[in-house]
Write an enzyme that holds these catalytic residues in place. Structure first.
Site, PDB file in Angstrom:
ATOM      1  N   ASP A 144      28.909  -8.428  34.980  1.00 26.69           N
ATOM      2  CA  ASP A 144      27.792  -8.800  34.262  1.00 26.69           C
ATOM      3  C   ASP A 144      26.443  -8.342  35.213  1.00 26.69           C
ATOM      4  O   ASP A 144      26.303  -8.667  36.219  1.00 26.69           O
ATOM      5  CB  ASP A 144      27.684 -10.350  34.251  1.00 26.69           C
ATOM      6  CG  ASP A 144      27.021 -10.951  33.044  1.00 26.69           C
ATOM      7  OD1 ASP A 144      25.858 -10.366  32.544  1.00 26.69           O
ATOM      8  OD2 ASP A 144      27.615 -11.830  32.539  1.00 26.69           O
ATOM      9  N   ASP A 169      22.867  -8.235  30.710  1.00 27.26           N
ATOM     10  CA  ASP A 169      22.248  -9.519  30.572  1.00 27.26           C
ATOM     11  C   ASP A 169      20.753  -9.405  30.107  1.00 27.26           C
ATOM     12  O   ASP A 169      20.088  -8.832  30.650  1.00 27.26           O
ATOM     13  CB  ASP A 169      22.484 -10.401  31.615  1.00 27.26           C
ATOM     14  CG  ASP A 169      21.885 -11.896  31.536  1.00 27.26           C
ATOM     15  OD1 ASP A 169      22.323 -12.570  30.822  1.00 27.26           O
ATOM     16  OD2 ASP A 169      20.805 -12.173  32.182  1.00 27.26           O
ATOM     17  N   GLU A 212      23.749  -7.841  25.795  1.00 31.39           N
ATOM     18  CA  GLU A 212      23.081  -8.686  25.252  1.00 31.39           C
ATOM     19  C   GLU A 212      21.783  -8.404  24.826  1.00 31.39           C
ATOM     20  O   GLU A 212      20.987  -8.150  25.852  1.00 31.39           O
ATOM     21  CB  GLU A 212      22.891 -10.192  26.140  1.00 31.39           C
ATOM     22  CG  GLU A 212      22.748 -11.324  25.390  1.00 31.39           C
ATOM     23  CD  GLU A 212      22.129 -12.504  26.572  1.00 31.39           C
ATOM     24  OE1 GLU A 212      22.513 -13.537  26.234  1.00 31.39           O
ATOM     25  OE2 GLU A 212      21.668 -12.099  27.381  1.00 31.39           O
ATOM     26  N   HIS A 242      29.798 -18.022  27.567  1.00 33.61           N
ATOM     27  CA  HIS A 242      29.224 -19.019  28.364  1.00 33.61           C
ATOM     28  C   HIS A 242      28.058 -19.776  27.754  1.00 33.61           C
ATOM     29  O   HIS A 242      27.316 -20.604  28.514  1.00 33.61           O
ATOM     30  CB  HIS A 242      29.047 -18.386  29.648  1.00 33.61           C
ATOM     31  CG  HIS A 242      27.998 -17.340  29.722  1.00 33.61           C
ATOM     32  ND1 HIS A 242      28.418 -16.099  28.803  1.00 33.61           N
ATOM     33  CD2 HIS A 242      26.965 -17.434  29.892  1.00 33.61           C
ATOM     34  CE1 HIS A 242      27.049 -15.445  29.087  1.00 33.61           C
ATOM     35  NE2 HIS A 242      26.107 -16.016  29.635  1.00 33.61           N
ATOM     36  N   ASP A 243      27.237 -19.080  26.739  1.00 34.88           N
ATOM     37  CA  ASP A 243      26.112 -19.775  26.260  1.00 34.88           C
ATOM     38  C   ASP A 243      26.092 -20.496  24.912  1.00 34.88           C
ATOM     39  O   ASP A 243      25.366 -21.072  24.532  1.00 34.88           O
ATOM     40  CB  ASP A 243      25.112 -18.400  26.029  1.00 34.88           C
ATOM     41  CG  ASP A 243      24.647 -17.996  27.136  1.00 34.88           C
ATOM     42  OD1 ASP A 243      24.603 -18.475  28.107  1.00 34.88           O
ATOM     43  OD2 ASP A 243      24.391 -16.649  27.144  1.00 34.88           O
TER      44      ASP A 243
HETATM   45  C1  GLC Z   1      21.611 -14.487  29.406  1.00 31.64           C
HETATM   46  C2  GLC Z   1      22.837 -15.413  29.921  1.00 31.64           C
HETATM   47  C3  GLC Z   1      22.472 -16.792  30.136  1.00 31.64           C
HETATM   48  C4  GLC Z   1      21.503 -16.969  31.093  1.00 31.64           C
HETATM   49  C5  GLC Z   1      20.279 -15.882  30.423  1.00 31.64           C
HETATM   50  C6  GLC Z   1      19.376 -15.632  31.868  1.00 31.64           C
HETATM   51  O1  GLC Z   1      21.344 -15.053  27.983  1.00 31.64           O
HETATM   52  O2  GLC Z   1      23.743 -14.780  28.747  1.00 31.64           O
HETATM   53  O3  GLC Z   1      23.705 -17.610  30.409  1.00 31.64           O
HETATM   54  O4  GLC Z   1      20.904 -18.258  31.073  1.00 31.64           O
HETATM   55  O5  GLC Z   1      20.543 -14.558  30.146  1.00 31.64           O
HETATM   56  O6  GLC Z   1      19.949 -15.175  32.948  1.00 31.64           O
END
Ligand code: GLC
Length: 519
Positions: free
Chosen positions: A68, A166, A220, A293-294
């Site tokens: 990640d 990310d 993402e 994880h979100d």
């Molecule tokens: C992404 C991650 C999340 C995190 C955010 C800030 O959305 O998936 O878990 O809180 O970025 O890094």
């Protein structure tokens, strides 16, 4: 359980790529997505030797490791940021986004609920898309970009096979584009999400790092519309695949408070699912997921609460079937393969997730009672999925000998890898069968490379599609509701299902939460 045993577990499940959430040194304000040193492993996870061993063990089992990469921001404990704050004239000041003063009329709301601007001791303000402990990096600074590329190449040289990028569509800011408003905060996405100029940055990032070889890069990338897909995942696109948020965030309003529950229907879910599948299959490759994880656990999100206890295994298998045979790479999030559902949080003090804490404060400030705010947190908290993995029935589910940072799941207490491995019809063994069918059966070709098309069964609650190449095809049908529905579809052979099937040649009905895969 040591690293080798865990890799063996993944191998036995049939996993061939492992994405690991951030394990870098971090004060853990946001589950490690606040990195204070990209070159160090946080001591609570182990050492660099452990990491090297993990990569090596995974390779030996033909499992690729992807890391990640958190590139939009660092932790406020990163040395760069500390130096930037300590000395206005330090070169690190421009690694971040500082302003001497901010215009209240253009106050932006960060993703977790508060303002995007935080003041430091010398009176200036820095910008953060996420929590205040996560200052955004200034991607317009070429020297900063070189530091980032150096770090990525360092990890590539360690033998990893790709990255999950990310929040990558936030790296380019256009503050000039925000119209002044006086009625409260503006959603940060208005100036900072997928902005003009981002393509040049992403192209350079690719050229200087993973573009030099075959790497799997899954991003993402919120804010990428159908029209942008070519640039992102087309032939010369920035990434291999991007995650789709349209149906995993179906129950909330973008940028909204969690207490503001969004009503949705299976029909809408279906539309969003196929819209994304069709758009992506024209251009590139999809990254399919229900949980990460979100997200809270998927059975709680997609099914009615009242039915959960009696049907949870059926539901977990049904959802698994639905997403697993879509076109693209299916991502399974730890514990999803066991069918675990959400836990219960009784007070906000039991929650670790920075987003939940921000949302709780926002709900209260918008007039919710404590009960209503906790209801929203229980529905949406990211901590549901982040609880210790349930390996066996020992203390803390065998996750650790020490007390973990958060209480283990309070609801799904009799679920574990050990117990589900023994139970022939467990969710875990069902996942193994799905993976085998997709990866290593005579149908793999269709299930991996075949196109997808929706099949209309005239049932609102039934989601049905076929995968096909040439004249070969496979059907998948899932009943998302509790009523049995008539289907009347012919089957030559049933390949998989979450109910007893017998040797049916005609699928007349599909039962409550039933999933069937057939040819
Ligand atoms: C992404 C991650 C999340 C995190 C955010 C800030 O959305 O998936 O878990 O809180 O970025 O890094």
């Amino acid at each position: 359980m040591g690293i080798a045993k865990k890799i063996s577990y993944l191998k036995s499940l049939g996993v061939n790529v492992l994405w690991i959430c951030p394990f870098y040194q971090s004060p853990m304000k946001d589950n490690g997505y606040d990195v204070s040193d990209y070159y160090a492993i946080d001591p609570q996870y182990g050492t660099m030797e452990d990491m090297d061993y993990l990569i090596q063990r995974a390779k030996a089992e033909n499992i690729k490791v992807i890391l990640d990469l958190v590139l939009n921001h660092t932790s406020d404990q990163h040395l760069w940021f500390k130096q930037a704050c300590a000395d206005k004239n330090s070169k690190y000041r421009d690694y971040y986004i500082f302003k001497d003063s901010i215009d209240n009329a253009a106050d932006l709301r960060n993703v977790f609920g508060g303002s995007t601007w935080t003041q430091i001791a010398d009176g200036s303000w820095y910008f953060h898309t996420f929590a205040e402990e996560q200052p955004d990096l200034n991607w317009d600074n070429p020297e900063l970009r070189q530091e980032i590329y150096k770090m990525i190449n360092w990890w590539i040289d360690k033998g990893i096979s790709g990255f999950r990028m990310d929040a990558i569509t936030y790296i380019k800011k256009n503050f000039d584009t925000i119209e002044s408003q006086s009625d409260g905060r503006i959603d940060v996405s208005k100036c900072c999400l997928n902005q003009p100029g981002i393509d040049e940055l992403l192209q350079e990032l690719k050229e200087q790092t993973y573009g030099r070889d075959e790497f799997f890069i899954v991003a993402e990338a919120p804010g990428v519309s159908e029209g942008d897909l070519e640039r992102y995942i087309g032939e010369n696109g920035h990434f291999s695949a991007i995650f789709d948020f349209s149906y995993t965030d179906i129950d909330i309003f973008p940028g909204g408070a969690w207490s503001d529950q969004r009503n949705w229907s299976i029909e809408e879910f279906k539309q969003k699912l196929f819209k994304n599948q069709y758009a992506v299959q024209k251009i590139g490759w999809a990254a399919n997921y229900l949980e990460n994880h979100d997200q809270p656990r998927s059975i709680n999100k997609y099914f009615s609460k009242d039915q959960l206890l009696s049907y949870h295994e059926k539901m977990a298998k049904a959802l698994g079937t639905l997403f697993f045979f879509l076109k693209g790479t299916p991502f399974i999030y730890q514990g999803e393969e066991l069918g675990i559902g959400n836990t219960i949080f009784r007070d906000i003090s039991e929650v670790d997730d920075v987003n939940s804490v921000g949302q709780y404060a926002r709900c209260i400030s918008e007039g919710c009672s404590h009960e209503a705010a906790m209801e929203a947190i229980n529905r949406r908290s990211r901590d549901h999925a982040r609880l210790p993995m349930q390996w066996n029935n020992e203390q803390y589910y065998g996750f650790s000998k020490e007390k973990p940072w958060i209480a283990c799941n309070q609801v799904y207490t009799d679920i574990s890898v050990e117990q589900e491995t023994k139970q022939a019809d467990s969710v875990l063994n069902y996942y193994k069968r799905m993976i085998h069918l997709r990866q290593r059966s005579e149908y793999s070709d269709i299930l991996i490379y075949g196109d997808i098309a929706e099949v209309d069964t005239s049932n609102e609650n039934v989601i049905c599609y076929r995968r096909f190449t040439g004249n070969k095809e496979i059907y998948v049908a899932v009943n998302m509701g509790e009523q049995s529905c008539s289907l009347n579809l012919e089957a030559n052979e049933i390949l998989l299902g979450n109910y007893e099937m017998g040797n049916r040649k005609m699928i007349q009905n599909i039962r409550a939460y039933e999933a069937i895969v057939w040819i």
